[in-house]
Motif scaffolding. Structure first.
Motif, PDB file in Angstrom:
ATOM      1  N   ASP A  13      22.743  26.934  46.743  1.00  0.00           N
ATOM      2  CA  ASP A  13      21.592  27.118  47.401  1.00  0.00           C
ATOM      3  C   ASP A  13      21.672  28.123  48.462  1.00  0.00           C
ATOM      4  O   ASP A  13      20.727  28.861  49.025  1.00  0.00           O
ATOM      5  CB  ASP A  13      20.512  25.919  47.328  1.00  0.00           C
ATOM      6  CG  ASP A  13      21.323  24.991  48.399  1.00  0.00           C
ATOM      7  OD1 ASP A  13      22.525  25.055  48.510  1.00  0.00           O
ATOM      8  OD2 ASP A  13      20.413  24.175  48.779  1.00  0.00           O
ATOM      9  N   ARG A  14      22.834  27.725  49.459  1.00  0.00           N
ATOM     10  CA  ARG A  14      22.891  28.412  50.624  1.00  0.00           C
ATOM     11  C   ARG A  14      23.799  29.793  50.420  1.00  0.00           C
ATOM     12  O   ARG A  14      23.272  30.595  51.257  1.00  0.00           O
ATOM     13  CB  ARG A  14      23.470  27.497  51.540  1.00  0.00           C
ATOM     14  CG  ARG A  14      23.833  28.029  52.913  1.00  0.00           C
ATOM     15  CD  ARG A  14      23.986  26.950  53.950  1.00  0.00           C
ATOM     16  NE  ARG A  14      25.376  25.928  53.568  1.00  0.00           N
ATOM     17  CZ  ARG A  14      26.322  26.381  53.997  1.00  0.00           C
ATOM     18  NH1 ARG A  14      26.816  27.607  54.862  1.00  0.00           N
ATOM     19  NH2 ARG A  14      27.489  26.011  53.799  1.00  0.00           N
ATOM     20  N   LEU A  15      24.720  29.667  49.620  1.00  0.00           N
ATOM     21  CA  LEU A  15      25.789  30.901  49.558  1.00  0.00           C
ATOM     22  C   LEU A  15      25.122  31.921  48.484  1.00  0.00           C
ATOM     23  O   LEU A  15      25.948  33.009  48.641  1.00  0.00           O
ATOM     24  CB  LEU A  15      27.120  30.437  49.591  1.00  0.00           C
ATOM     25  CG  LEU A  15      27.635  29.586  50.721  1.00  0.00           C
ATOM     26  CD1 LEU A  15      29.153  29.190  50.315  1.00  0.00           C
ATOM     27  CD2 LEU A  15      27.484  30.376  51.879  1.00  0.00           C
ATOM     28  N   GLY A  16      24.496  31.437  47.762  1.00  0.00           N
ATOM     29  CA  GLY A  16      24.206  32.211  46.324  1.00  0.00           C
ATOM     30  C   GLY A  16      25.496  32.468  45.500  1.00  0.00           C
ATOM     31  O   GLY A  16      26.637  31.828  45.612  1.00  0.00           O
ATOM     32  N   VAL A  17      25.045  33.072  44.193  1.00  0.00           N
ATOM     33  CA  VAL A  17      26.340  33.061  43.268  1.00  0.00           C
ATOM     34  C   VAL A  17      27.515  33.752  43.882  1.00  0.00           C
ATOM     35  O   VAL A  17      28.703  33.390  43.556  1.00  0.00           O
ATOM     36  CB  VAL A  17      25.812  33.800  41.978  1.00  0.00           C
ATOM     37  CG1 VAL A  17      26.939  34.062  40.816  1.00  0.00           C
ATOM     38  CG2 VAL A  17      24.595  33.032  41.321  1.00  0.00           C
ATOM     39  N   ASP A  18      27.444  34.907  44.524  1.00  0.00           N
ATOM     40  CA  ASP A  18      28.680  35.690  44.840  1.00  0.00           C
ATOM     41  C   ASP A  18      29.404  34.729  45.773  1.00  0.00           C
ATOM     42  O   ASP A  18      30.755  34.953  45.815  1.00  0.00           O
ATOM     43  CB  ASP A  18      28.115  36.952  45.573  1.00  0.00           C
ATOM     44  CG  ASP A  18      27.423  38.034  44.643  1.00  0.00           C
ATOM     45  OD1 ASP A  18      27.745  37.858  43.323  1.00  0.00           O
ATOM     46  OD2 ASP A  18      26.628  38.837  44.965  1.00  0.00           O
ATOM     47  N   GLY A  19      28.733  34.040  46.808  1.00  0.00           N
ATOM     48  CA  GLY A  19      29.408  33.343  47.806  1.00  0.00           C
ATOM     49  C   GLY A  19      30.141  32.049  47.172  1.00  0.00           C
ATOM     50  O   GLY A  19      31.503  31.995  47.448  1.00  0.00           O
ATOM     51  N   VAL A  20      29.761  31.471  46.173  1.00  0.00           N
ATOM     52  CA  VAL A  20      30.414  30.565  45.344  1.00  0.00           C
ATOM     53  C   VAL A  20      31.833  31.205  44.685  1.00  0.00           C
ATOM     54  O   VAL A  20      32.673  30.706  44.603  1.00  0.00           O
ATOM     55  CB  VAL A  20      29.447  29.798  44.458  1.00  0.00           C
ATOM     56  CG1 VAL A  20      30.204  28.829  43.405  1.00  0.00           C
ATOM     57  CG2 VAL A  20      28.405  29.007  45.146  1.00  0.00           C
ATOM     58  N   ARG A  21      31.433  32.154  43.920  1.00  0.00           N
ATOM     59  CA  ARG A  21      32.391  32.940  43.120  1.00  0.00           C
ATOM     60  C   ARG A  21      33.295  33.147  43.975  1.00  0.00           C
ATOM     61  O   ARG A  21      34.820  33.087  43.622  1.00  0.00           O
ATOM     62  CB  ARG A  21      31.642  34.377  42.599  1.00  0.00           C
ATOM     63  CG  ARG A  21      32.731  35.031  41.666  1.00  0.00           C
ATOM     64  CD  ARG A  21      33.368  34.061  40.462  1.00  0.00           C
ATOM     65  NE  ARG A  21      34.065  34.781  39.369  1.00  0.00           N
ATOM     66  CZ  ARG A  21      35.434  34.685  39.814  1.00  0.00           C
ATOM     67  NH1 ARG A  21      35.991  34.616  41.083  1.00  0.00           N
ATOM     68  NH2 ARG A  21      36.402  35.554  38.885  1.00  0.00           N
ATOM     69  N   ALA A  22      33.206  33.471  45.187  1.00  0.00           N
ATOM     70  CA  ALA A  22      34.266  33.964  46.130  1.00  0.00           C
ATOM     71  C   ALA A  22      35.148  32.628  46.777  1.00  0.00           C
ATOM     72  O   ALA A  22      36.432  32.748  46.608  1.00  0.00           O
ATOM     73  CB  ALA A  22      33.859  34.480  47.658  1.00  0.00           C
ATOM     74  N   LEU A  23      34.337  31.647  46.635  1.00  0.00           N
ATOM     75  CA  LEU A  23      35.277  30.152  47.014  1.00  0.00           C
ATOM     76  C   LEU A  23      36.058  29.789  45.908  1.00  0.00           C
ATOM     77  O   LEU A  23      37.043  28.959  46.033  1.00  0.00           O
ATOM     78  CB  LEU A  23      34.377  29.266  47.532  1.00  0.00           C
ATOM     79  CG  LEU A  23      33.525  29.388  48.906  1.00  0.00           C
ATOM     80  CD1 LEU A  23      32.690  28.319  49.431  1.00  0.00           C
ATOM     81  CD2 LEU A  23      34.671  29.279  49.849  1.00  0.00           C
ATOM     82  N   LEU A  24      35.574  30.096  44.878  1.00  0.00           N
ATOM     83  CA  LEU A  24      36.278  29.720  43.586  1.00  0.00           C
ATOM     84  C   LEU A  24      37.722  30.502  43.433  1.00  0.00           C
ATOM     85  O   LEU A  24      38.532  29.833  42.941  1.00  0.00           O
ATOM     86  CB  LEU A  24      35.378  29.848  42.229  1.00  0.00           C
ATOM     87  CG  LEU A  24      34.216  29.015  42.037  1.00  0.00           C
ATOM     88  CD1 LEU A  24      33.502  29.353  40.785  1.00  0.00           C
ATOM     89  CD2 LEU A  24      34.659  27.530  42.120  1.00  0.00           C
ATOM     90  N   GLY A  25      37.471  31.451  43.914  1.00  0.00           N
ATOM     91  CA  GLY A  25      38.670  32.626  43.802  1.00  0.00           C
ATOM     92  C   GLY A  25      39.534  32.442  45.158  1.00  0.00           C
ATOM     93  O   GLY A  25      40.069  31.302  45.534  1.00  0.00           O
ATOM     94  N   GLU A  26      39.749  33.570  46.014  1.00  0.00           N
ATOM     95  CA  GLU A  26      40.803  33.425  46.922  1.00  0.00           C
ATOM     96  C   GLU A  26      40.206  32.996  48.225  1.00  0.00           C
ATOM     97  O   GLU A  26      40.780  32.432  49.131  1.00  0.00           O
ATOM     98  CB  GLU A  26      41.172  34.795  47.250  1.00  0.00           C
ATOM     99  CG  GLU A  26      42.037  35.540  45.941  1.00  0.00           C
ATOM    100  CD  GLU A  26      43.360  34.703  45.708  1.00  0.00           C
ATOM    101  OE1 GLU A  26      44.080  34.137  46.871  1.00  0.00           O
ATOM    102  OE2 GLU A  26      43.525  34.428  44.898  1.00  0.00           O
ATOM    103  N   GLY A  27      38.721  33.092  48.269  1.00  0.00           N
ATOM    104  CA  GLY A  27      38.160  32.603  49.537  1.00  0.00           C
ATOM    105  C   GLY A  27      37.069  33.740  50.080  1.00  0.00           C
ATOM    106  O   GLY A  27      36.833  34.704  49.276  1.00  0.00           O
ATOM    107  N   ARG A  28      36.435  33.053  51.085  1.00  0.00           N
ATOM    108  CA  ARG A  28      35.123  33.755  51.405  1.00  0.00           C
ATOM    109  C   ARG A  28      35.195  33.934  53.085  1.00  0.00           C
ATOM    110  O   ARG A  28      35.345  33.111  53.678  1.00  0.00           O
ATOM    111  CB  ARG A  28      33.769  32.868  51.165  1.00  0.00           C
ATOM    112  CG  ARG A  28      32.527  33.630  51.601  1.00  0.00           C
ATOM    113  CD  ARG A  28      31.371  32.636  51.069  1.00  0.00           C
ATOM    114  NE  ARG A  28      30.268  33.328  51.724  1.00  0.00           N
ATOM    115  CZ  ARG A  28      29.670  32.963  52.787  1.00  0.00           C
ATOM    116  NH1 ARG A  28      30.485  31.896  53.614  1.00  0.00           N
ATOM    117  NH2 ARG A  28      28.522  33.470  53.483  1.00  0.00           N
ATOM    118  N   LYS A  29      34.823  35.050  53.426  1.00  0.00           N
ATOM    119  CA  LYS A  29      34.452  35.640  54.941  1.00  0.00           C
ATOM    120  C   LYS A  29      33.087  35.540  55.284  1.00  0.00           C
ATOM    121  O   LYS A  29      32.285  36.326  54.479  1.00  0.00           O
ATOM    122  CB  LYS A  29      35.383  36.836  55.414  1.00  0.00           C
ATOM    123  CG  LYS A  29      35.240  37.413  56.667  1.00  0.00           C
ATOM    124  CD  LYS A  29      35.737  38.563  57.034  1.00  0.00           C
ATOM    125  CE  LYS A  29      37.316  38.483  56.833  1.00  0.00           C
ATOM    126  NZ  LYS A  29      37.822  39.751  57.513  1.00  0.00           N
TER     127      LYS A  29
END
Length: 492
Positions: free
Chosen positions: A207-223
């Motif tokens: 709910d806070r990061l949205g789909v793209d933010g979660v997808r990034a955390l499932l992969g290499e990471g998120r900035k």
């Protein structure tokens, strides 16, 4: 000879992360707790009050979002004895009670508990180290009918305290389904524990990061926007798509959601067991009249606590409010819980099924305030003023008569020399009425009753000449005083 140093005076300040609660706040909280207790009692739950202090060993390693035992609690060691700590929730003490008194308690054991808990965490806006929780749990019931009952009861509680239907939704998921998804995605086994932890935390931030933010955390990471980098779970594309499909499984109704989940966990025994449990819960709730306008099956609910083993649920308020920057946002979660079949096992060595919910009382009070609602209006106060200090017995007799009629009343006990100060005191106490009887009124057997709230409203809206003609202050017989005030309070 040097003068002895004076002991500095203590600072009159609340410790960091704590706060004080005054009259109206305490009254509103008590009114809310009373309403919640009525619903819990209606459902057959018994009250339990445990000590605010537990052994650190009893509290265990289940503090939310903390990986090390004893972290985040206020703890101390007794001399040559155990470490003790203030309880951080009401569930860990229940597990101890269920184990300690297992031969005396009925099984299943249904209890509710209300009280403060303490967490030694960094405080922030609206986040305090001491806060109230209000729990209800069933220990010893393996059937998910107990979980369905908790969800129905939670809906009834929200409506009882003033949250309108349509302003909340209770979302239900099952950790077994999520475990099945992990298994299908190749994330089962002890060697994948770190990756699973990252995936769980990522889903919980949807709910806070949205789909793209979660997808990034499932992969290499998120900035993030500040440039800080959060390491991801390192999943491959196929693995990540399985997890993302799980989060997108919410359908138009329960049957559609359950069908999608069955497809995602195909081949996983634990995953299919979880879907079966969700289907049972949905059926039981529908039979009781709790439809998707109040309770939905929603795969996005994870719950952060590590001890959940089956169904999990969360109550979210859906109406909009303004944040600190004046931007509209949904109010968010006010309650949550789930099944924790392994918690009592720490004490007994035997698995004891349990499920329950915890309501954040302060969050719920804040939600009602955001909607300009009160749980229950505080009883109106009457202040009897003192015109002659030698006649204190007469004034005390007046408040005694009012109290016998169930009307909240007090005599002014400050310095009566300045009558204006008495009325200022009554205003500061938010009193509804002031009773005045000087010598002249006593001789005639009457009292003057000043309607303070009406007077305040009139002073804002009418001229001085009009104000003199309004009934903001009236005279009545002393014997009729209680009846007149009761009538104006709507209690006649």
């Amino acid at each position: 000879m040097a003068k002895p140093k004076k002991t500095p005076r203590p600072k009159a300040q609340t410790p960091k992360g704590f706060r004080d609660y005054f009259g109206a706040e305490v009254t509103r909280r008590k009114a809310m707790l009373d309403k919640i207790a009525e619903i819990y009692h209606l459902y057959g739950f018994d009250a339990l009050e445990t000590s605010g202090v537990e052994t650190v060993e009893s509290l265990g390693k289940f503090l939310p979002d903390v990986d090390r035992p004893n972290e985040g609690v206020f703890a101390w060691q007794e001399e040559d004895a155990d470490w003790l700590a203030l309880r951080y929730d009401l569930t860990a003490p229940l597990a101890r009670v269920a184990a300690q008194y297992r031969n005396d308690l009925p099984s299943p054991y249904r209890r509710y508990a209300m009280g403060p808990v303490w967490r030694n965490e960094k405080p922030g806006p609206g986040r305090f180290r001491q806060f109230y929780q209000c729990d209800a749990d069933t220990v010893g019931a393996p059937s998910v009918a107990a979980d369905a009952e908790i969800c129905a009861m939670l809906a009834d509680v929200l409506e009882a305290v003033g949250i309108a239907r349509g302003d909340y939704i209770i979302r239900v998921n099952n950790r077994k389904v999520l475990n099945g998804v992990m298994e299908v995605a190749g994330l089962s086994g002890d060697d994948k524990e770190a990756e699973r932890g990252i995936v769980l935390r990522a889903i919980d931030k949807l709910d806070r990061l949205g789909v793209d933010g979660v997808r990034a955390l499932l992969g290499e990471g998120r900035k993030d926007e500040s440039g800080d980098f959060t390491k991801g779970a390192g999943l491959g594309d196929a693995q990540a798509e399985t997890v993302m499909g799980f989060m997108a499984a919410l359908g138009d109704d329960a049957s559609q959601t359950l069908a999608t989940l069955r497809g995602l966990v195909a081949g996983s025994a634990v995953g299919n067991a979880g879907v079966d449990e969700l289907e049972t819960i949905a059926t039981l709730l529908a039979a009781q009249g709790y439809g998707p306008d109040r309770i939905v099956i929603d795969p996005s609910v994870v719950r952060g606590l590590g001890y959940y083993t089956g169904p999990v649920y969360e109550a979210e308020l859906t109406f909009e409010t303004l944040d600190e920057k004046g931007k509209p946002r949904q109010f968010g979660s006010v309650a949550g819980g789930g099944r924790y079949d392994d918690l009592v096992k720490r004490f007994t060595g035997q698995e004891v099924p349990a499920t329950g919910v915890s309501i954040g009382v302060d969050r719920l009070l804040a939600a009602l305030a955001a909607q300009n609602k009160d749980v229950e209006a505080e009883d109106e106060l009457v202040v009897v003023t003192v015109m002659d200090r030698d006649r204190m017995a007469d004034y005390q007799a007046m408040v005694a008569d009012l109290r016998r009629a169930g009307i909240r009343a007090e005599v002014y006990l400050g310095n009566p020399k300045n009558f204006g100060n008495q009325l200022k005191y009554a205003d500061k106490r938010n009193a509804a009425f002031a009773v005045i009887q000087g010598g002249d009124e006593q001789d005639r057997g009457v009292v003057q009753i000043k309607d303070l709230k009406l007077g305040a409203r009139l002073a804002e809206t009418v001229s001085h000449e009009e104000w003199k003609d309004q009934p903001a202050q009236f005279e009545c017989a002393r014997d009729a005083m209680v009846g007149e005030i009761a009538k104006r309070l709507g209690r006649d």
